[in-house]
Design a protein around this motif. Structure first.
Motif, mmCIF file in Angstrom:
data_model
loop_
_atom_site.group_PDB
_atom_site.id
_atom_site.type_symbol
_atom_site.label_atom_id
_atom_site.label_comp_id
_atom_site.label_asym_id
_atom_site.label_seq_id
_atom_site.Cartn_x
_atom_site.Cartn_y
_atom_site.Cartn_z
ATOM 1 N N UNK A 245 1.271 -1.113 0.295
ATOM 2 C CA UNK A 245 0.185 0.236 -0.424
ATOM 3 C C UNK A 245 0.553 1.690 -0.092
ATOM 4 N N UNK A 246 2.173 1.349 0.861
ATOM 5 C CA UNK A 246 2.651 2.346 0.686
ATOM 6 C C UNK A 246 3.378 2.893 -0.308
ATOM 7 N N UNK A 247 3.905 2.070 -0.931
ATOM 8 C CA UNK A 247 4.698 1.972 -2.957
ATOM 9 C C UNK A 247 3.035 2.357 -3.080
ATOM 10 N N UNK A 248 2.387 1.794 -3.510
ATOM 11 C CA UNK A 248 0.988 2.169 -3.851
ATOM 12 C C UNK A 248 0.730 3.274 -4.236
ATOM 13 N N UNK A 249 0.281 3.861 -2.942
ATOM 14 C CA UNK A 249 0.334 5.637 -2.419
ATOM 15 C C UNK A 249 1.618 6.897 -3.224
ATOM 16 N N UNK A 250 3.082 6.305 -3.546
ATOM 17 C CA UNK A 250 3.564 6.931 -3.168
ATOM 18 C C UNK A 250 3.146 7.230 -5.186
ATOM 19 N N UNK A 251 2.732 5.987 -5.953
ATOM 20 C CA UNK A 251 2.478 5.900 -7.416
ATOM 21 C C UNK A 251 1.286 6.645 -7.775
ATOM 22 N N UNK A 252 -0.030 6.118 -6.947
ATOM 23 C CA UNK A 252 -0.995 6.377 -7.518
ATOM 24 C C UNK A 252 -1.548 8.254 -7.551
ATOM 25 N N UNK A 253 -0.510 9.140 -8.037
ATOM 26 C CA UNK A 253 -0.954 10.449 -7.689
ATOM 27 C C UNK A 253 -1.546 10.718 -9.275
ATOM 28 N N UNK A 254 -1.224 11.010 -10.694
ATOM 29 C CA UNK A 254 -1.636 9.976 -11.973
ATOM 30 C C UNK A 254 -1.946 8.411 -12.236
ATOM 31 N N UNK A 255 -2.555 8.368 -13.385
ATOM 32 C CA UNK A 255 -3.102 7.299 -14.182
ATOM 33 C C UNK A 255 -1.053 6.775 -14.580
ATOM 34 N N UNK A 256 -0.801 5.881 -14.690
ATOM 35 C CA UNK A 256 0.248 4.888 -14.823
ATOM 36 C C UNK A 256 0.415 3.866 -15.827
ATOM 37 N N UNK A 257 0.939 4.173 -16.836
ATOM 38 C CA UNK A 257 0.782 3.031 -17.913
ATOM 39 C C UNK A 257 1.834 1.617 -17.511
ATOM 40 N N UNK A 258 1.069 0.514 -18.087
ATOM 41 C CA UNK A 258 2.323 -0.346 -18.119
ATOM 42 C C UNK A 258 3.661 -0.383 -17.587
ATOM 43 N N UNK A 259 4.163 0.391 -17.797
ATOM 44 C CA UNK A 259 6.073 0.036 -18.419
ATOM 45 C C UNK A 259 5.844 0.918 -16.497
ATOM 46 N N UNK A 260 5.194 1.647 -16.227
ATOM 47 C CA UNK A 260 5.056 1.433 -14.537
ATOM 48 C C UNK A 260 4.489 0.593 -13.486
ATOM 49 N N UNK A 261 3.710 0.035 -13.893
ATOM 50 C CA UNK A 261 2.930 -1.449 -13.335
ATOM 51 C C UNK A 261 3.759 -1.918 -12.410
ATOM 52 N N UNK A 262 4.427 -2.749 -13.764
ATOM 53 C CA UNK A 262 5.169 -3.885 -14.376
ATOM 54 C C UNK A 262 6.047 -3.966 -13.370
ATOM 55 N N UNK A 263 7.257 -2.818 -13.865
ATOM 56 C CA UNK A 263 7.979 -3.137 -12.122
ATOM 57 C C UNK A 263 7.791 -2.980 -11.370
ATOM 58 N N UNK A 264 7.027 -1.804 -10.921
ATOM 59 C CA UNK A 264 6.819 -1.934 -9.217
ATOM 60 C C UNK A 264 6.173 -3.364 -9.129
ATOM 61 N N UNK A 265 4.912 -4.475 -9.803
ATOM 62 C CA UNK A 265 4.161 -5.155 -9.221
ATOM 63 C C UNK A 265 5.624 -6.295 -9.262
ATOM 64 N N UNK A 266 6.645 -6.255 -10.336
ATOM 65 C CA UNK A 266 7.654 -7.265 -9.955
ATOM 66 C C UNK A 266 8.979 -7.062 -8.968
ATOM 67 N N UNK A 267 8.527 -6.260 -8.572
ATOM 68 C CA UNK A 267 9.702 -5.597 -7.710
ATOM 69 C C UNK A 267 8.941 -5.480 -6.229
ATOM 70 N N UNK A 268 7.278 -5.983 -6.335
ATOM 71 C CA UNK A 268 7.052 -6.408 -4.594
ATOM 72 C C UNK A 268 6.454 -7.241 -4.532
ATOM 73 N N UNK A 269 6.251 -8.261 -5.807
ATOM 74 C CA UNK A 269 6.635 -9.749 -5.192
ATOM 75 C C UNK A 269 8.185 -9.829 -4.833
ATOM 76 N N UNK A 270 8.886 -10.028 -5.520
ATOM 77 C CA UNK A 270 10.423 -10.091 -5.069
ATOM 78 C C UNK A 270 9.998 -9.537 -3.708
ATOM 79 N N UNK A 271 9.891 -8.444 -3.112
ATOM 80 C CA UNK A 271 10.533 -8.437 -1.820
ATOM 81 C C UNK A 271 8.939 -9.259 -0.773
ATOM 82 N N UNK A 272 7.486 -9.325 -0.848
ATOM 83 C CA UNK A 272 6.876 -10.272 -0.567
ATOM 84 C C UNK A 272 7.414 -11.720 -0.592
#
Length: 187
Positions: free
Chosen positions: A47-74
């Motif tokens: 939630x903290x990582x997503x709240x930082x990036x949720x200010x405007x529309x994000x394309x796949x090029x931003x969502x994919x690395x964020x999701x992949x990085x969080x999957x590694x951390x999780x």
């Protein structure tokens, strides 16, 4: 268009729930277990990582690395929080930080599909918001009373008279060469 705080928090919450649900399901499917407090910690982290990036529309090029990085951390967080267990259906042990090839493929495939799904949902949501905002503006322009413009009387100054010098006041203006009379005599 930037998002307001409630909208940003709602988008971050959706992203965090999807991200943690993906990680938990992958670990349960891989034979691991996830404790409730660790899952809540992962949810807060996502939630903290997503709240930082949720200010405007994000394309796949931003969502994919964020999701992949969080999957590694999780994955690391979930792996450190439980003891190895043998999953009866899969017949293998999930142990430590080193994921098996099957788990890497499962994480990568699910991360790619969910990132695509989130990016398409993000684009659809922002498109809907843009259309709603445009429609609201159209409705407000029709509903709001238009200001009444009363005609304004225009006062004009009289034209100034022609200025002539005193000497030329009584002269008759003529143009062209002087008039000569031509007499025709017939014989």
């Amino acid at each position: 268009m930037t998002a307001s705080l409630p909208f940003r928090l709602a988008r971050a919450a959706v992203f965090a729930v999807v991200c943690v649900a993906l990680g938990v399901l992958a670990h349960l499917f891989g034979g691991g277990s996830v404790a409730g407090p660790v899952m809540a910690g992962g949810l807060l982290l996502a939630f903290g990582a997503a709240a930082v990036a949720s200010g405007r529309e994000r394309p796949l090029a931003v969502i994919l690395p964020l999701l992949a990085g969080l999957q590694v951390v999780l994955h690391v967080l979930f792996s450190l929080s439980h003891t190895p267990a043998v999953h009866a259906g899969l017949g293998h042990a999930h142990a430590g930080l080193a994921p098996s090839a099957g788990m890497l493929v499962a994480h990568a495939g699910a991360t790619g599909l969910i990132a695509l799904w989130l990016a398409r949902g993000e684009a659809a949501l922002w498109g809907l918001l843009h259309r709603l905002a445009a429609r609201l503006c159209q409705v407000l322009l029709v509903v709001l009373p238009q200001p009444v413009h009363e005609p304004v009387a225009v006062v004009t100054a009289p034209e100034p008279g022609r200025l002539r010098s005193v000497v030329l006041a009584h002269s008759a203006p003529r143009r062209g060469p002087p008039f000569t009379q031509v007499f025709a005599f017939s014989s």
